[in-house]
Design an enzyme around this catalytic site. Sequence first.
Site, PDB file in Angstrom:
ATOM      1  N   LYS A  80      48.070  21.870  39.400  1.00  0.00           N
ATOM      2  CA  LYS A  80      48.679  22.865  38.513  1.00  0.00           C
ATOM      3  C   LYS A  80      49.866  22.216  37.824  1.00  0.00           C
ATOM      4  O   LYS A  80      50.565  21.393  38.428  1.00  0.00           O
ATOM      5  CB  LYS A  80      49.189  24.069  39.316  1.00  0.00           C
ATOM      6  CG  LYS A  80      49.653  25.226  38.469  1.00  0.00           C
ATOM      7  CD  LYS A  80      48.486  26.045  37.970  1.00  0.00           C
ATOM      8  CE  LYS A  80      48.853  27.036  36.902  1.00  0.00           C
ATOM      9  NZ  LYS A  80      47.666  27.770  36.421  1.00  0.00           N
ATOM     10  N   GLY A 176      39.215  47.887  33.712  1.00  0.00           N
ATOM     11  CA  GLY A 176      39.363  46.840  32.693  1.00  0.00           C
ATOM     12  C   GLY A 176      38.024  46.468  32.095  1.00  0.00           C
ATOM     13  O   GLY A 176      37.128  45.992  32.799  1.00  0.00           O
ATOM     14  N   GLY A 178      37.409  44.328  29.392  1.00  0.00           N
ATOM     15  CA  GLY A 178      37.558  43.205  28.464  1.00  0.00           C
ATOM     16  C   GLY A 178      36.307  42.349  28.499  1.00  0.00           C
ATOM     17  O   GLY A 178      35.200  42.833  28.766  1.00  0.00           O
ATOM     18  N   ASN A 179      36.490  41.049  28.266  1.00  0.00           N
ATOM     19  CA  ASN A 179      35.341  40.143  28.194  1.00  0.00           C
ATOM     20  C   ASN A 179      34.496  40.187  29.455  1.00  0.00           C
ATOM     21  O   ASN A 179      33.270  40.256  29.398  1.00  0.00           O
ATOM     22  CB  ASN A 179      35.845  38.712  27.969  1.00  0.00           C
ATOM     23  CG  ASN A 179      36.519  38.591  26.623  1.00  0.00           C
ATOM     24  OD1 ASN A 179      36.011  39.085  25.625  1.00  0.00           O
ATOM     25  ND2 ASN A 179      37.685  37.953  26.599  1.00  0.00           N
ATOM     26  N   LYS A 204      37.464  50.931  24.144  1.00  0.00           N
ATOM     27  CA  LYS A 204      36.626  50.161  25.091  1.00  0.00           C
ATOM     28  C   LYS A 204      35.886  51.089  26.049  1.00  0.00           C
ATOM     29  O   LYS A 204      34.709  50.887  26.334  1.00  0.00           O
ATOM     30  CB  LYS A 204      37.491  49.169  25.866  1.00  0.00           C
ATOM     31  CG  LYS A 204      38.096  48.127  24.940  1.00  0.00           C
ATOM     32  CD  LYS A 204      38.561  46.911  25.676  1.00  0.00           C
ATOM     33  CE  LYS A 204      39.012  45.880  24.660  1.00  0.00           C
ATOM     34  NZ  LYS A 204      39.426  44.630  25.239  1.00  0.00           N
ATOM     35  N   ALA A 256      39.590  40.092  38.491  1.00  0.00           N
ATOM     36  CA  ALA A 256      41.011  39.859  38.222  1.00  0.00           C
ATOM     37  C   ALA A 256      41.598  38.813  39.174  1.00  0.00           C
ATOM     38  O   ALA A 256      41.207  38.738  40.338  1.00  0.00           O
ATOM     39  CB  ALA A 256      41.780  41.169  38.347  1.00  0.00           C
TER      40      ALA A 256
HETATM   41  P1  NAD Z   1      40.543  40.592  28.906  1.00  0.00           P
HETATM   42  O1  NAD Z   1      41.933  40.417  28.433  1.00  0.00           O
HETATM   43  O2  NAD Z   1      39.407  40.329  27.955  1.00  0.00           O
HETATM   44  O3  NAD Z   1      40.344  42.094  29.451  1.00  0.00           O
HETATM   45  C1  NAD Z   1      41.275  42.774  30.223  1.00  0.00           C
HETATM   46  C2  NAD Z   1      41.066  44.266  29.967  1.00  0.00           C
HETATM   47  O4  NAD Z   1      41.886  45.013  30.854  1.00  0.00           O
HETATM   48  C3  NAD Z   1      41.446  44.697  28.550  1.00  0.00           C
HETATM   49  O5  NAD Z   1      40.401  45.443  27.970  1.00  0.00           O
HETATM   50  C4  NAD Z   1      42.705  45.547  28.756  1.00  0.00           C
HETATM   51  O6  NAD Z   1      42.831  46.577  27.783  1.00  0.00           O
HETATM   52  C5  NAD Z   1      42.431  46.113  30.143  1.00  0.00           C
HETATM   53  N1  NAD Z   1      43.618  46.607  30.845  1.00  0.00           N
HETATM   54  C6  NAD Z   1      44.890  46.139  30.813  1.00  0.00           C
HETATM   55  N2  NAD Z   1      45.676  46.897  31.599  1.00  0.00           N
HETATM   56  C7  NAD Z   1      44.902  47.853  32.158  1.00  0.00           C
HETATM   57  C8  NAD Z   1      45.120  48.923  33.073  1.00  0.00           C
HETATM   58  N3  NAD Z   1      46.321  49.186  33.570  1.00  0.00           N
HETATM   59  N4  NAD Z   1      44.061  49.694  33.429  1.00  0.00           N
HETATM   60  C9  NAD Z   1      42.830  49.467  32.917  1.00  0.00           C
HETATM   61  N5  NAD Z   1      42.563  48.467  32.043  1.00  0.00           N
HETATM   62  C10 NAD Z   1      43.582  47.679  31.672  1.00  0.00           C
HETATM   63  O7  NAD Z   1      40.404  39.695  30.211  1.00  0.00           O
HETATM   64  P2  NAD Z   1      39.062  39.126  30.869  1.00  0.00           P
HETATM   65  O8  NAD Z   1      38.772  37.784  30.331  1.00  0.00           O
HETATM   66  O9  NAD Z   1      38.010  40.175  30.845  1.00  0.00           O
HETATM   67  O10 NAD Z   1      39.558  38.891  32.378  1.00  0.00           O
HETATM   68  C11 NAD Z   1      39.790  39.986  33.236  1.00  0.00           C
HETATM   69  C12 NAD Z   1      40.497  39.519  34.492  1.00  0.00           C
HETATM   70  O11 NAD Z   1      39.716  38.538  35.169  1.00  0.00           O
HETATM   71  C13 NAD Z   1      41.864  38.866  34.270  1.00  0.00           C
HETATM   72  O12 NAD Z   1      42.691  39.147  35.368  1.00  0.00           O
HETATM   73  C14 NAD Z   1      41.537  37.384  34.257  1.00  0.00           C
HETATM   74  O13 NAD Z   1      42.653  36.597  34.644  1.00  0.00           O
HETATM   75  C15 NAD Z   1      40.462  37.324  35.314  1.00  0.00           C
HETATM   76  N6  NAD Z   1      39.529  36.206  35.160  1.00  0.00           N
HETATM   77  C16 NAD Z   1      38.840  36.065  34.007  1.00  0.00           C
HETATM   78  C17 NAD Z   1      37.964  35.006  33.867  1.00  0.00           C
HETATM   79  C18 NAD Z   1      37.160  34.838  32.595  1.00  0.00           C
HETATM   80  O14 NAD Z   1      36.173  34.123  32.631  1.00  0.00           O
HETATM   81  N7  NAD Z   1      37.544  35.455  31.495  1.00  0.00           N
HETATM   82  C19 NAD Z   1      37.782  34.087  34.916  1.00  0.00           C
HETATM   83  C20 NAD Z   1      38.495  34.268  36.114  1.00  0.00           C
HETATM   84  C21 NAD Z   1      39.369  35.350  36.210  1.00  0.00           C
END
Ligand code: NAD
Length: 353
Positions: A80, A176, A178-179, A204, A256
Site C-alpha cells: 500500500k 447501494g 452503483g456499479n 437508481k 463494500a
Molecule cells: P459506486 O460508487 O458505483 O456505488 C455506490 C452506490 O452506493 C451509489 O449508487 C451510491 O448512491 C450508493 N450509496 C451511497 N451512500 C448510500 C447509503 N447511505 N445508502 C444506500 N446507498 C448509498 O461503487 P461500486 O463500484 O458499486 O462499489 C460499491 C462498494 O464495493 C464500495 O464500497 C467499493 O469500495 C466496494 N468494492 C467495489 C469494487 C468494484 O469492483 N467496483 C471492488 C471491491 C470493492
Amino acid sequence: MLLFETVKEMGHEQILFCHGRNPDIKAIIAIHDTSLGPAMGATRLFPYVSEEAALQDALRLSRGMTYKAACANIPAGGGKAVIIANPENKTDEMLQAYGRFVNSLNGRFITGQDVNITPQDVRTINQETNYVVGVSEKSGGPAPITSLGVFLGIKAAVEFRFQSRQLEGLKVAVQGLGNVGKSLCRHLHEHGIQLFVSDVNPAKTEEIQRLFGATIVDPEEIYSLDVDIFSPCALGGIINSQIIPFLKAQIIAGAANNQLGNEQLHSQMLTEKGILYCPDYVINAGGLINVYNEMIGYNEEKAFKQVHNIYDTLLAIFEIANQQGITTNDAAKRLAEERIISAKARKTKEIAA
Ligand code: NAD
C-alpha cells in the site's frame, strides 16, 4: 511509535519513505509480504493529521492486501502507498516524482488507484513506471467480476447456513445500487431471489424496481428488514454496535470495503448473534482478480474462472470458523497465513534444491 517494533509485530518486509524537495513530496510505500508474488496495493493521497497516522494507514492496509490476495488465490503479495498531501495541492510533477519512487522498487510493488487518485493520475504515474495497474481498462472495469464474486459468495453462504442450494424465494436486501450493486441485483433476480433495495439516489432504486421488480426501502430501514441476506454494496463501517442489534438477516454478504466498524469486536458480535459474515476482502476480491489479470494480459475466461475460487474459499473459511469456534474474519486470516507459510516453505525448498 517504536517503528521497528511495530513493523516486526505486523510482519512487514520493507517500508520506503519517499521524500523530495522539488517537487515537494512525502509518501510512504509499505510492502507487507511478497511470499506469493509482487506486493499489490493502490495509492491513496490524503491530508493525514500526522505522519504517524499516514504510516499506520499504510501498514494496516498493506497487511490487509496480503490477506486479500492470499484468499483470492492469486500470486500476489500485499502493499500500500500513501502520499501525504492535500488533494488541492496535487500536481503532475508530484505524481511523476512518486512514479519514480515506485519504479525504484523494480516491480516489488505494483500500484493503482485509491482515494483522491483518479484514472488520469494513474496515467501520469505511468509516465515514470510500468508498475501500475488500471491504465488500460481492457476488461471494461472491475464491477462485473466483483458482482459475480459476491453472487458466488452468497451461494456459498446459503449452502453453509441453510444446508440448501435453493436460491429461489430467498429475500436479499441490497444497500447501494452503483456499479456492483446493480449488477449483483441482476444475478440475484435471474435466480428467483426477491429483492429489497436502498440507495440515496432515487433514480437508481426506481431503475432496479423497474428492471427486477425490487421493493424500494428507505436507506435507514434496510438494516432491520426481515430478510435472509443483507448485502452491503455502498459504504464501509456500517456493521457496528448501533446496527447489529437491529439486524434480522442470517447472512451478511456484500461488496463494500471495510464493512465492520471494528473488525475484532463486530465480527465477534455477529458470531454471537448467529449471523454468518462473509469477510468483505474475501467476497469482494473480484476487483483485485480483475486488476491482476489486466496486469498479466487480460483474458476474460481466465479471470472469470479465478473468481469462482471465491465460492470454495468461503466454504473453507466457514468450515474453519465452525470447527475452531472462531469468527469468519479470524478464519479467513488463518487460511491466508497457511497459504503464505506454505509458499515460504516451497521457496526455501527450491533454494535448497
Ligand atoms: P459506486 O460508487 O458505483 O456505488 C455506490 C452506490 O452506493 C451509489 O449508487 C451510491 O448512491 C450508493 N450509496 C451511497 N451512500 C448510500 C447509503 N447511505 N445508502 C444506500 N446507498 C448509498 O461503487 P461500486 O463500484 O458499486 O462499489 C460499491 C462498494 O464495493 C464500495 O464500497 C467499493 O469500495 C466496494 N468494492 C467495489 C469494487 C468494484 O469492483 N467496483 C471492488 C471491491 C470493492
